[in-house]
Write a protein that holds these residues in place. Sequence first.
Motif, PDB file in Angstrom:
ATOM      1  N   TYR A   1      -8.914   9.394  -4.417  1.00  0.00           N
ATOM      2  CA  TYR A   1      -8.286   8.065  -4.384  1.00  0.00           C
ATOM      3  C   TYR A   1      -6.921   8.200  -3.708  1.00  0.00           C
ATOM      4  O   TYR A   1      -5.900   8.278  -4.376  1.00  0.00           O
ATOM      5  CB  TYR A   1      -8.110   7.512  -5.803  1.00  0.00           C
ATOM      6  CG  TYR A   1      -9.371   7.543  -6.628  1.00  0.00           C
ATOM      7  CD1 TYR A   1     -10.402   6.642  -6.380  1.00  0.00           C
ATOM      8  CD2 TYR A   1      -9.535   8.476  -7.648  1.00  0.00           C
ATOM      9  CE1 TYR A   1     -11.565   6.662  -7.135  1.00  0.00           C
ATOM     10  CE2 TYR A   1     -10.689   8.506  -8.413  1.00  0.00           C
ATOM     11  CZ  TYR A   1     -11.706   7.602  -8.148  1.00  0.00           C
ATOM     12  OH  TYR A   1     -12.845   7.619  -8.901  1.00  0.00           O
ATOM     13  N   PRO A   2      -6.879   8.233  -2.387  1.00  0.00           N
ATOM     14  CA  PRO A   2      -5.630   8.564  -1.680  1.00  0.00           C
ATOM     15  C   PRO A   2      -4.559   7.479  -1.665  1.00  0.00           C
ATOM     16  O   PRO A   2      -3.401   7.766  -1.370  1.00  0.00           O
ATOM     17  CB  PRO A   2      -6.100   8.867  -0.252  1.00  0.00           C
ATOM     18  CG  PRO A   2      -7.394   8.125  -0.116  1.00  0.00           C
ATOM     19  CD  PRO A   2      -8.013   8.098  -1.482  1.00  0.00           C
TER      20      PRO A   2
ATOM     21  N   SER B   1       0.854  -1.183   0.000  1.00  0.00           N
ATOM     22  CA  SER B   1       0.000   0.000   0.000  1.00  0.00           C
ATOM     23  C   SER B   1       0.895   1.240   0.000  1.00  0.00           C
ATOM     24  O   SER B   1       1.951   1.248   0.641  1.00  0.00           O
ATOM     25  CB  SER B   1      -0.899  -0.001   1.242  1.00  0.00           C
ATOM     26  OG  SER B   1      -1.733   1.140   1.242  1.00  0.00           O
ATOM     27  N   VAL B   2       0.456   2.290  -0.720  1.00  0.00           N
ATOM     28  CA  VAL B   2       1.223   3.534  -0.752  1.00  0.00           C
ATOM     29  C   VAL B   2       0.266   4.711  -0.889  1.00  0.00           C
ATOM     30  O   VAL B   2      -0.738   4.628  -1.610  1.00  0.00           O
ATOM     31  CB  VAL B   2       2.267   3.537  -1.899  1.00  0.00           C
ATOM     32  CG1 VAL B   2       1.613   3.499  -3.268  1.00  0.00           C
ATOM     33  CG2 VAL B   2       3.205   4.722  -1.778  1.00  0.00           C
ATOM     34  N   GLY B   3       0.567   5.777  -0.172  1.00  0.00           N
ATOM     35  CA  GLY B   3      -0.192   7.012  -0.304  1.00  0.00           C
ATOM     36  C   GLY B   3       0.227   7.741  -1.576  1.00  0.00           C
ATOM     37  O   GLY B   3       1.421   7.938  -1.808  1.00  0.00           O
ATOM     38  N   ILE B   4      -0.737   8.128  -2.381  1.00  0.00           N
ATOM     39  CA  ILE B   4      -0.443   8.789  -3.650  1.00  0.00           C
ATOM     40  C   ILE B   4       0.283  10.111  -3.419  1.00  0.00           C
ATOM     41  O   ILE B   4       1.234  10.447  -4.120  1.00  0.00           O
ATOM     42  CB  ILE B   4      -1.744   9.005  -4.460  1.00  0.00           C
ATOM     43  CG1 ILE B   4      -2.400   7.666  -4.798  1.00  0.00           C
ATOM     44  CG2 ILE B   4      -1.471   9.823  -5.728  1.00  0.00           C
ATOM     45  CD1 ILE B   4      -1.543   6.714  -5.596  1.00  0.00           C
ATOM     46  N   ARG B   5      -0.118  10.865  -2.425  1.00  0.00           N
ATOM     47  CA  ARG B   5       0.511  12.169  -2.158  1.00  0.00           C
ATOM     48  C   ARG B   5       1.951  12.050  -1.660  1.00  0.00           C
ATOM     49  O   ARG B   5       2.670  13.026  -1.602  1.00  0.00           O
ATOM     50  CB  ARG B   5      -0.308  12.975  -1.166  1.00  0.00           C
ATOM     51  CG  ARG B   5      -1.556  13.562  -1.787  1.00  0.00           C
ATOM     52  CD  ARG B   5      -2.100  14.722  -0.963  1.00  0.00           C
ATOM     53  NE  ARG B   5      -3.251  15.302  -1.608  1.00  0.00           N
ATOM     54  CZ  ARG B   5      -3.190  16.263  -2.534  1.00  0.00           C
ATOM     55  NH1 ARG B   5      -2.036  16.740  -2.913  1.00  0.00           N
ATOM     56  NH2 ARG B   5      -4.294  16.737  -3.073  1.00  0.00           N
TER      57      ARG B   5
ATOM     58  N   MET C   1       4.600  19.475 -11.575  1.00  0.00           N
ATOM     59  CA  MET C   1       4.336  18.076 -11.936  1.00  0.00           C
ATOM     60  C   MET C   1       3.602  17.372 -10.801  1.00  0.00           C
ATOM     61  O   MET C   1       2.655  16.625 -11.028  1.00  0.00           O
ATOM     62  CB  MET C   1       5.638  17.329 -12.212  1.00  0.00           C
ATOM     63  CG  MET C   1       6.237  17.536 -13.540  1.00  0.00           C
ATOM     64  SD  MET C   1       7.706  16.460 -13.650  1.00  0.00           S
ATOM     65  CE  MET C   1       8.355  17.006 -15.209  1.00  0.00           C
ATOM     66  N   GLN C   2       4.075  17.602  -9.592  1.00  0.00           N
ATOM     67  CA  GLN C   2       3.470  16.964  -8.420  1.00  0.00           C
ATOM     68  C   GLN C   2       2.023  17.409  -8.261  1.00  0.00           C
ATOM     69  O   GLN C   2       1.136  16.594  -7.995  1.00  0.00           O
ATOM     70  CB  GLN C   2       4.284  17.304  -7.167  1.00  0.00           C
ATOM     71  CG  GLN C   2       3.894  16.506  -5.962  1.00  0.00           C
ATOM     72  CD  GLN C   2       4.978  16.530  -4.906  1.00  0.00           C
ATOM     73  OE1 GLN C   2       6.158  16.637  -5.202  1.00  0.00           O
ATOM     74  NE2 GLN C   2       4.575  16.426  -3.669  1.00  0.00           N
ATOM     75  N   GLU C   3       1.774  18.683  -8.442  1.00  0.00           N
ATOM     76  CA  GLU C   3       0.412  19.218  -8.334  1.00  0.00           C
ATOM     77  C   GLU C   3      -0.503  18.592  -9.390  1.00  0.00           C
ATOM     78  O   GLU C   3      -1.602  18.136  -9.075  1.00  0.00           O
ATOM     79  CB  GLU C   3       0.444  20.736  -8.496  1.00  0.00           C
ATOM     80  CG  GLU C   3      -0.910  21.392  -8.363  1.00  0.00           C
ATOM     81  CD  GLU C   3      -0.826  22.903  -8.535  1.00  0.00           C
ATOM     82  OE1 GLU C   3      -1.801  23.477  -9.044  1.00  0.00           O
ATOM     83  OE2 GLU C   3       0.209  23.501  -8.168  1.00  0.00           O
ATOM     84  N   HIS C   4      -0.062  18.548 -10.641  1.00  0.00           N
ATOM     85  CA  HIS C   4      -0.874  17.967 -11.704  1.00  0.00           C
ATOM     86  C   HIS C   4      -1.108  16.472 -11.477  1.00  0.00           C
ATOM     87  O   HIS C   4      -2.206  15.975 -11.704  1.00  0.00           O
ATOM     88  CB  HIS C   4      -0.220  18.190 -13.070  1.00  0.00           C
ATOM     89  CG  HIS C   4      -0.319  19.599 -13.533  1.00  0.00           C
ATOM     90  ND1 HIS C   4       0.371  20.079 -14.620  1.00  0.00           N
ATOM     91  CD2 HIS C   4      -1.017  20.658 -13.065  1.00  0.00           C
ATOM     92  CE1 HIS C   4       0.100  21.348 -14.792  1.00  0.00           C
ATOM     93  NE2 HIS C   4      -0.738  21.723 -13.850  1.00  0.00           N
TER      94      HIS C   4
END
Length: 183
Positions: free
Chosen positions: A89-90, A62-66, A75-78
Amino acid sequence: MKYICIILLAWLSIKNQAGQDFYACKNVKISLFSTAPLEDIQASTSTGTSVYNPATGDLAFSVGIRSFQFPKSLMQEHFNENYLESDKYPRASFKGKIKEPIDLTKNGSYPVNVTGELDVHGVKQTRTIAGTVVVNNGTVSMLSEFMVKCVDHHIDIPTLVFKHIAESIKMNVSATYTVVKSS
């Protein structure tokens, strides 16, 4: 983070045979890379979690997308807002089973295939992912490199930016486990 670890551990303990040890990793390293005509995109995180039950072959990640960090903040924001919709979808996850037997008492590099469900962007897809389990003096590590197609997980790429973003993303996963003794 603790909540996800507890869920993963609970999932494996239900499937765990009494008295069997299992393995956990709280700092799974995951990187993504895509090459496109105008720009390469890369990001990484070292906050993924994983549990492995050698008695049953069950494996979960499992990994947090943020948690993915990009060299460019835009890029990170987009990535978070437009493509992966990380507020909605976190997390991304994988739950599967290693098909091949692994002798964790013998040093070596064991090629494996893991079949299970990859859940990205709220879309579950059954996948078989190749990897390697490395046993070195009691330390168990797992490595894998695989591709994820954006279309398979309903990640829309607007035609306006299709030259900036590839349709497939290369994923690299690396985890080193510690033994968790069951009672």
